[in-house]
Design a protein around this motif. Structure first.
Motif, PDB file in Angstrom:
ATOM      1  N   UNK A 102      -7.805  -1.600  -7.964  1.00 12.60           N
ATOM      2  CA  UNK A 102      -6.371  -2.046  -7.487  1.00 12.60           C
ATOM      3  C   UNK A 102      -5.402  -1.747  -8.692  1.00 12.60           C
ATOM      4  N   UNK A 103      -5.736  -1.487  -9.862  1.00 13.61           N
ATOM      5  CA  UNK A 103      -4.725  -1.171 -10.756  1.00 13.61           C
ATOM      6  C   UNK A 103      -4.264   0.644 -10.354  1.00 13.61           C
ATOM      7  N   UNK A 104      -5.440   1.088  -9.988  1.00 11.62           N
ATOM      8  CA  UNK A 104      -5.066   2.671  -9.663  1.00 11.62           C
ATOM      9  C   UNK A 104      -4.195   2.657  -8.254  1.00 11.62           C
ATOM     10  N   UNK A 105      -4.520   1.848  -7.246  1.00  6.51           N
ATOM     11  CA  UNK A 105      -3.684   1.846  -6.134  1.00  6.51           C
ATOM     12  C   UNK A 105      -2.450   1.580  -6.337  1.00  6.51           C
ATOM     13  N   UNK A 106      -2.116   0.413  -7.426  1.00 10.98           N
ATOM     14  CA  UNK A 106      -0.503   0.228  -7.560  1.00 10.98           C
ATOM     15  C   UNK A 106       0.213   1.646  -8.013  1.00 10.98           C
ATOM     16  N   UNK A 107      -0.544   2.451  -8.662  1.00 13.11           N
ATOM     17  CA  UNK A 107       0.287   3.754  -9.291  1.00 13.11           C
ATOM     18  C   UNK A 107      -0.052   4.686  -8.057  1.00 13.11           C
ATOM     19  N   UNK A 108      -0.927   4.799  -7.358  1.00 13.95           N
ATOM     20  CA  UNK A 108      -0.778   5.915  -6.369  1.00 13.95           C
ATOM     21  C   UNK A 108      -0.288   5.540  -5.077  1.00 13.95           C
ATOM     22  N   UNK A 109      -0.404   4.077  -4.693  1.00 16.60           N
ATOM     23  CA  UNK A 109      -0.241   3.979  -3.269  1.00 16.60           C
ATOM     24  C   UNK A 109      -1.302   3.849  -2.447  1.00 16.60           C
ATOM     25  N   UNK A 110      -2.531   4.146  -3.095  1.00 19.96           N
ATOM     26  CA  UNK A 110      -3.654   4.185  -2.191  1.00 19.96           C
ATOM     27  C   UNK A 110      -4.169   2.786  -1.641  1.00 19.96           C
ATOM     28  N   UNK A 111      -5.505   3.036  -1.242  1.00 24.12           N
ATOM     29  CA  UNK A 111      -6.083   1.561  -0.564  1.00 24.12           C
ATOM     30  C   UNK A 111      -7.480   1.516  -1.268  1.00 24.12           C
ATOM     31  N   UNK A 112      -7.851   2.027  -2.086  1.00 25.38           N
ATOM     32  CA  UNK A 112      -9.058   2.021  -2.300  1.00 25.38           C
ATOM     33  C   UNK A 112     -10.044   0.509  -2.496  1.00 25.38           C
ATOM     34  N   UNK A 113      -9.266  -0.210  -3.126  1.00 24.40           N
ATOM     35  CA  UNK A 113      -9.599  -1.353  -3.824  1.00 24.40           C
ATOM     36  C   UNK A 113      -9.847  -2.407  -2.314  1.00 24.40           C
ATOM     37  N   UNK A 114      -8.975  -2.248  -1.599  1.00 21.49           N
ATOM     38  CA  UNK A 114      -9.133  -2.825  -0.163  1.00 21.49           C
ATOM     39  C   UNK A 114     -10.256  -2.384   0.574  1.00 21.49           C
ATOM     40  N   UNK A 115     -10.583  -1.275   0.596  1.00 21.68           N
ATOM     41  CA  UNK A 115     -11.752  -0.483   1.063  1.00 21.68           C
ATOM     42  C   UNK A 115     -13.088  -1.000   0.592  1.00 21.68           C
ATOM     43  N   UNK A 116     -13.100  -0.811  -0.691  1.00 20.34           N
ATOM     44  CA  UNK A 116     -14.243  -1.658  -1.574  1.00 20.34           C
ATOM     45  C   UNK A 116     -14.373  -2.993  -1.388  1.00 20.34           C
ATOM     46  N   UNK A 117     -13.453  -3.799  -1.180  1.00 22.25           N
ATOM     47  CA  UNK A 117     -13.410  -5.191  -1.317  1.00 22.25           C
ATOM     48  C   UNK A 117     -14.243  -5.593   0.200  1.00 22.25           C
ATOM     49  N   UNK A 118     -13.578  -4.665   1.309  1.00 23.94           N
ATOM     50  CA  UNK A 118     -14.059  -4.908   2.684  1.00 23.94           C
ATOM     51  C   UNK A 118     -15.430  -4.463   2.591  1.00 23.94           C
TER      52      UNK A 118
END
Length: 508
Positions: free
Chosen positions: A208-224
């Motif tokens: 999630x912290x990485x996504x906040x820096x990059x604009x990505x959505x990996x945390x969302x994908x992983x949680x799902x």
């Protein structure tokens, strides 16, 4: 959530203790050694270092958002320490298996020196999340440089050539991501074949912290993916407590069979970052089974009996008391949190050392009246301080309510000498309000107020008295304050004595 209430003496004491521990020389783990051997239990150095960093993150995010300089150097030192071989060398042995959960796989496993390449999420996730928390909180990608997270070991006496494993925050995250994908998002194992729910929560925070820096959505994908994968097993066992782990090969789920408080408390506190409603819904019923009422509102925590395995009594630090306190703080359960601190301050010998507050290790289970006195370094050094510094839904707020980009251009305390205590630092409505105090007996501590507009008016006041102004770069004399104004910043010397209130008002 940002609280404007200044930090109290105890909260400042915990921050000082974290800083003191971060400054220990390499291989000096004074005050941090627990009962367990081999750095493979719940009180190990890696957990103490990581949750000190998490406590700093929560305090900076929710209590002192305009004081990055009070946290950034300590955070860097904690990351340096978690990379030390003493912290991760246990993996060379644990990677080979041989425990009750993976003995049948021992002939398939081998000695692995790289502590993050496979499994070992109980270490790799903390390095990953600490690096990405640092990048997010301080707008600094120093750990994105190639080799910025390098694990190395060499001994003159044994082992042959140097072992060196070079990563950075992004290559480490990439490795963890593909391990999650290949495992169907159930999670990555801690020790081989053992996928604990708890140990995969920090990795989610890191993504999630990485996504906040990059604009990505990996945390969302992983949680799902995680939610879907665990639907077939259930996050809770038949008694409504968190399932502890799943065997990677057989998919056998192991419940919290002994009703160990750390299982629910640790998992619930961390999972609240992304799964708040579920965690809050189950918390009241779960926590009731662990609490022991005392006199005058005190509350203690009962621990499960030590396990007997292969004819041996397992000796380790459960950290039950500390984890329940951290859990209660995240849940906003003020009554339980207060009761636990009443007990801790009465029976755990709170100690001040070099300006820092902690509860020293005590292996004695109880006093003559049956009151719990057992306290281990993970709780005494870290988790009780974490619980004092956290706010209700602290991890959830860090995860769900990020700072906008404007935050990183607002005036802030960008450098803070170690002897200066910052008990308040908030920028709002065009003004930076902060409270400072230098420790008695030393020289006035230096604080730099940075991120000021290149052109524009600003006025610095202390307790209403004008110390300096930026319209004409004027510094007003004061009997006990030294202020130097420069392009884009102000250097302030904070005298010893009582805490003083400062305001820097900006007209853009």
């Amino acid at each position: 959530m940002t609280l404007s209430v200044p930090l109290d003496r105890e909260q400042l004491g915990h921050l000082r203790h974290f800083d003191n521990l971060s400054r220990r020389l390499p291989n000096d783990w004074s005050l941090m050694q627990g009962k367990g051997q081999g750095q493979d239990d719940f009180g190990s150095y890696r957990f103490q270092l990581a949750y000190m960093a998490y406590a700093l993150a929560l305090t900076h995010r929710h209590r002192l958002p305009a004081a990055p300089g009070a946290f950034q150097p300590t955070f860097q030192r904690l990351i340096d320490k978690i990379l030390e071989p003493d912290v991760w060398l246990y993996w060379r042995d644990v990677s080979q298996g041989g425990s009750v959960f993976n003995a049948h796989l021992a002939d398939q496993l081998g000695e692995e020196w790289d502590p993050v390449v496979r499994d070992n999420i109980m270490y790799s996730a903390y390095v990953q999340s600490m690096a990405h928390l640092y990048a997010y909180l301080f707008d600094d990608d120093r750990y994105a440089a190639p080799g910025a997270l390098t694990f190395r070991y060499w001994s003159f006496f044994w082992g042959g050539a140097e072992r060196r494993f070079s990563y950075d925050q992004d290559s480490l995250a990439e490795n963890l991501y593909w391990q999650l994908v290949e495992g169907g998002f159930v999670g990555i194992a801690c020790e081989p074949n053992c996928v604990f729910q708890i140990c995969n929560q920090p990795a989610i925070l890191g993504f999630r912290m990485q996504d906040l820096r990059t604009g990505g959505s990996r945390a969302e994908e992983i949680v799902r993916g995680y939610q879907k994968a665990w639907e077939q097993y259930g996050r809770l066992d038949g008694n409504g407590h968190y399932n502890m782990m799943i065997s990677a090969d057989t998919r056998e789920v192991r419940p919290n069979q002994t009703l160990a408080p750390w299982v629910d408390a640790w998992c619930g506190a961390l999972m609240n970052s992304w799964n708040r409603d579920f965690v809050h819904r189950n918390y009241p019923r779960q926590v009731r089974e662990f609490l022991v009422p005392g006199s005058d509102g005190a509350l203690s925590v009962r621990s499960a009996p030590a396990m007997e395995v292969m004819g041996q009594t397992v000796v380790n630090d459960t950290c039950d008391f500390g984890w329940v306190a951290a859990w209660a703080s995240e849940m906003g359960d003020t009554e339980t949190r207060t009761g636990l601190f009443t007990h801790a301050d009465r029976y755990f010998a709170p100690t001040w050392r070099d300006g820092g507050l902690y509860y020293p290790r005590n292996d004695t289970p109880a006093d003559a009246d049956g009151n719990r006195t057992d306290i281990e370094p993970m709780s005494g050094n870290v988790l009780l301080g974490y619980a004092r510094l956290n706010v209700p839904d602290g991890l959830n707020g860090l995860y769900q309510q990020p700072w906008d980009r404007a935050h990183f251009s607002n005036p802030a305390l960008t450098e803070v000498d170690p002897e200066v205590e910052v008990s308040r630092a908030v920028f709002a409505d065009g003004a930076l309000d902060f409270r400072l105090r230098s420790r008695e007996g030393g020289e006035p501590g230096r604080v730099v107020i940075g991120r000021l507009p290149g052109r524009g008016d600003w006025t610095l006041r202390r307790d209403g008295e004008v110390l300096a102004s930026g319209a004409d770069a004027t510094v007003h004399s004061s009997a006990d304050a030294s202020v130097r104004a420069g392009d884009g910043g102000v250097e302030l010397r904070c005298p010893a004595g009582p805490a003083r209130d400062y305001t820097l008002a900006v007209t853009r």
